[in-house]
Design a protein around this motif. Structure first.
Motif, PDB file in Angstrom:
ATOM      1  N   GLY A   1       0.813  -1.157   0.013  1.00 49.70           N
ATOM      2  CA  GLY A   1       0.055   0.120   0.109  1.00 49.70           C
ATOM      3  C   GLY A   1       0.998   1.188   0.080  1.00 49.70           C
ATOM      4  O   GLY A   1       0.328   2.304  -0.867  1.00 49.70           O
ATOM      5  N   ILE A   2       1.995   1.385   0.955  1.00 51.58           N
ATOM      6  CA  ILE A   2       2.819   2.469   1.081  1.00 51.58           C
ATOM      7  C   ILE A   2       3.631   2.614  -0.515  1.00 51.58           C
ATOM      8  O   ILE A   2       3.555   3.766  -0.992  1.00 51.58           O
ATOM      9  N   ALA A   3       3.842   1.641  -1.236  1.00 53.16           N
ATOM     10  CA  ALA A   3       4.618   1.791  -2.393  1.00 53.16           C
ATOM     11  C   ALA A   3       3.771   2.452  -3.493  1.00 53.16           C
ATOM     12  O   ALA A   3       4.233   3.280  -4.155  1.00 53.16           O
TER      13      ALA A   3
ATOM     14  N   SER B   1      13.257  12.031  -2.981  1.00 51.53           N
ATOM     15  CA  SER B   1      13.137  11.334  -1.799  1.00 51.53           C
ATOM     16  C   SER B   1      12.018  10.549  -2.059  1.00 51.53           C
ATOM     17  O   SER B   1      11.999   9.344  -1.563  1.00 51.53           O
ATOM     18  N   MET B   2      10.763  10.688  -2.777  1.00 50.39           N
ATOM     19  CA  MET B   2       9.831   9.967  -2.785  1.00 50.39           C
ATOM     20  C   MET B   2      10.119   8.936  -3.857  1.00 50.39           C
ATOM     21  O   MET B   2       9.640   7.495  -3.669  1.00 50.39           O
ATOM     22  N   LEU B   3      10.967   9.220  -4.854  1.00 52.29           N
ATOM     23  CA  LEU B   3      11.351   8.003  -5.640  1.00 52.29           C
ATOM     24  C   LEU B   3      12.277   6.832  -4.876  1.00 52.29           C
ATOM     25  O   LEU B   3      11.845   5.765  -5.004  1.00 52.29           O
TER      26      LEU B   3
ATOM     27  N   SER C   1      21.349  -3.371  -2.215  1.00 52.57           N
ATOM     28  CA  SER C   1      21.543  -3.139  -3.803  1.00 52.57           C
ATOM     29  C   SER C   1      20.219  -2.250  -4.424  1.00 52.57           C
ATOM     30  O   SER C   1      20.407  -1.222  -4.768  1.00 52.57           O
ATOM     31  N   VAL C   2      19.141  -2.906  -4.231  1.00 57.13           N
ATOM     32  CA  VAL C   2      17.995  -2.181  -4.767  1.00 57.13           C
ATOM     33  C   VAL C   2      17.717  -0.954  -3.878  1.00 57.13           C
ATOM     34  O   VAL C   2      17.299  -0.193  -4.517  1.00 57.13           O
ATOM     35  N   GLY C   3      17.820  -1.153  -2.677  1.00 59.53           N
ATOM     36  CA  GLY C   3      17.283  -0.008  -1.817  1.00 59.53           C
ATOM     37  C   GLY C   3      18.294   0.970  -1.648  1.00 59.53           C
ATOM     38  O   GLY C   3      18.207   2.194  -1.980  1.00 59.53           O
ATOM     39  N   GLY C   4      19.569   0.575  -0.842  1.00 62.74           N
ATOM     40  CA  GLY C   4      20.564   1.532  -0.546  1.00 62.74           C
ATOM     41  C   GLY C   4      21.519   2.135  -1.874  1.00 62.74           C
ATOM     42  O   GLY C   4      21.370   3.422  -1.804  1.00 62.74           O
ATOM     43  N   LEU C   5      21.844   1.197  -2.549  1.00 63.77           N
ATOM     44  CA  LEU C   5      22.730   1.759  -3.680  1.00 63.77           C
ATOM     45  C   LEU C   5      21.722   2.665  -4.431  1.00 63.77           C
ATOM     46  O   LEU C   5      22.395   3.490  -5.075  1.00 63.77           O
ATOM     47  N   PHE C   6      20.537   2.301  -4.859  1.00 64.97           N
ATOM     48  CA  PHE C   6      19.848   3.067  -5.828  1.00 64.97           C
ATOM     49  C   PHE C   6      19.317   4.529  -5.111  1.00 64.97           C
ATOM     50  O   PHE C   6      19.629   5.275  -5.934  1.00 64.97           O
ATOM     51  N   ALA C   7      19.227   4.463  -4.052  1.00 67.46           N
ATOM     52  CA  ALA C   7      18.945   5.627  -3.347  1.00 67.46           C
ATOM     53  C   ALA C   7      20.058   6.669  -3.323  1.00 67.46           C
ATOM     54  O   ALA C   7      20.310   7.954  -3.548  1.00 67.46           O
TER      55      ALA C   7
ATOM     56  N   HIS D   1      12.256   1.585  -2.158  1.00 64.96           N
ATOM     57  CA  HIS D   1      12.706   1.220  -0.813  1.00 64.96           C
ATOM     58  C   HIS D   1      11.464   0.430  -0.667  1.00 64.96           C
ATOM     59  O   HIS D   1      11.440  -0.900   0.084  1.00 64.96           O
ATOM     60  N   SER D   2      10.202   0.571  -0.546  1.00 63.30           N
ATOM     61  CA  SER D   2       8.801  -0.007  -0.349  1.00 63.30           C
ATOM     62  C   SER D   2       8.950  -1.030  -1.252  1.00 63.30           C
ATOM     63  O   SER D   2       8.432  -2.396  -0.802  1.00 63.30           O
TER      64      SER D   2
END
Length: 335
Positions: A19-21, A35-37, A89-95, A42-43
């Protein structure tokens, strides 16, 4: 650790993150906020991680096979380790990449100014419910342990993973709220990039902690001290065994412990008496520590001399040759 509690926390986190995503992606599409992206990705990563944990729990229930005689309990550790890689990888490095891009090319939020604020507040509310469920389920198993000790010592990976993910999600939402709010106030997109970078650093840190703890489980951890003490009491409290010569334990899965020990029995016992004694000891071990499902006990005769010598065997050392045997050896040709 209870599998039901972990599953309940995973499902709660999965529903919240889906739901959050969706709401975050809508906010990103309307505002273009980095930040929203970052929070949207992240979600998505968290939702995929919860799916991986559920898959790992299902696959771990398969029956043992000749190729895998100890079963598939450790699959839960493997999938938890994959979760840490995905989060990194998907969450941290992308951010972090998105933060760098937005810092080099800052963009102010020029339309739908208060949409991201509303979305983030809704996300914080939903994530708080998920985090509350994980805390409630964990408290049933945590006992008097601190949260740090619980996360480090838990043998079932699901609850610690969900706890850290939900904690990281809440802090990440606060970082995103900070970046978006400052961007709206100052009309400087670099604040948005800063919030995104803070999210990236947070996710990478959590991923590294998860990887380290899960790696320890994959390598193989032994029983906790209280379980070791209970096993030792169960072995020695009856008349069948004089003492434990040495013992090793290993978690084959979160809820399955292997116990292997060499125990000293009476030298005058018959084979039938030894067998009955071993069966009695195994029954006491399983009663004392129910997760000790795989038990191997090797009977031996204790020898203090052999133990001091460190030969690896507790059997009595061979008796020295008699004088007649020595004379016979001396009389042989070529001696």
């Amino acid at each position: 650790m209870s599998a039901e509690g972990g599953t309940k926390a995973i499902i709660a986190a999965l529903l919240a993150n889906v739901g959050i995503a969706i709401t975050k992606f809508i906010a990103f599409a309307l505002t273009g906020s980095s930040s929203m992206l970052a929070e949207s990705i992240h979600s998505v990563a968290d939702s995929g991680n919860q799916g991986l944990l559920l898959l790992g729990g299902k696959r771990a229930k398969r029956e043992a096979t000749p190729q895998h005689p100890f079963g598939y309990g450790r699959e839960r550790y493997i999938y938890a380790f994959i979760v840490s890689i995905v989060l990194f990888s998907v969450g941290g490095l992308f951010a972090l990449y998105e933060a760098y891009h937005k810092y080099e090319h800052p963009e102010a939020i020029t339309k739908y100014h208060w949409v991201p604020i509303g979305v983030l507040l809704i996300a914080i509310t939903l994530e708080s419910f998920s985090f509350r469920t994980a805390i409630k389920e964990s408290n049933q198993l945590r006992g008097n342990q601190s949260w740090v000790k619980f996360i480090r010592r838990a043998k079932a990976p699901e609850l610690p993973v969900v706890l850290l993910e939900d904690f990281g999600a809440l802090i990440g939402l606060l970082f995103a709220l900070f970046g978006v709010s400052m961007t709206l106030v100052t009309e400087n997109g670099r604040w948005d990039a800063l919030g995104t970078a803070m999210i990236g650093i947070l996710l990478v840190t959590i991923a590294v902690v998860l990887a380290i703890e899960t790696k320890s489980l994959l390598l193989g951890e032994g029983a906790e001290s209280h379980d070791l003490a209970a096993i030792e009491r169960a072995v020695t409290e009856g008349p069948e065994v004089e003492r434990i010569i040495h013992m090793k334990t290993l978690y084959l899965g979160p809820e399955e412990l292997m116990v292997a020990a060499k125990v000293a029995v009476m030298a005058c016992d018959t084979a039938e008496e030894v067998a009955r004694g071993i069966n009695a000891v195994e029954a006491r071990i399983r009663a004392a520590v129910p997760i000790a499902r795989v038990i191997y006990l090797e009977p031996d005769i204790y020898s203090a001399a052999a133990e001091r010598a460190g030969t690896g065997s507790a059997a009595p050392t061979a008796a020295p040759p008699t004088q007649d045997a020595a004379d016979e050896t001396a009389e042989r040709p070529g001696s």
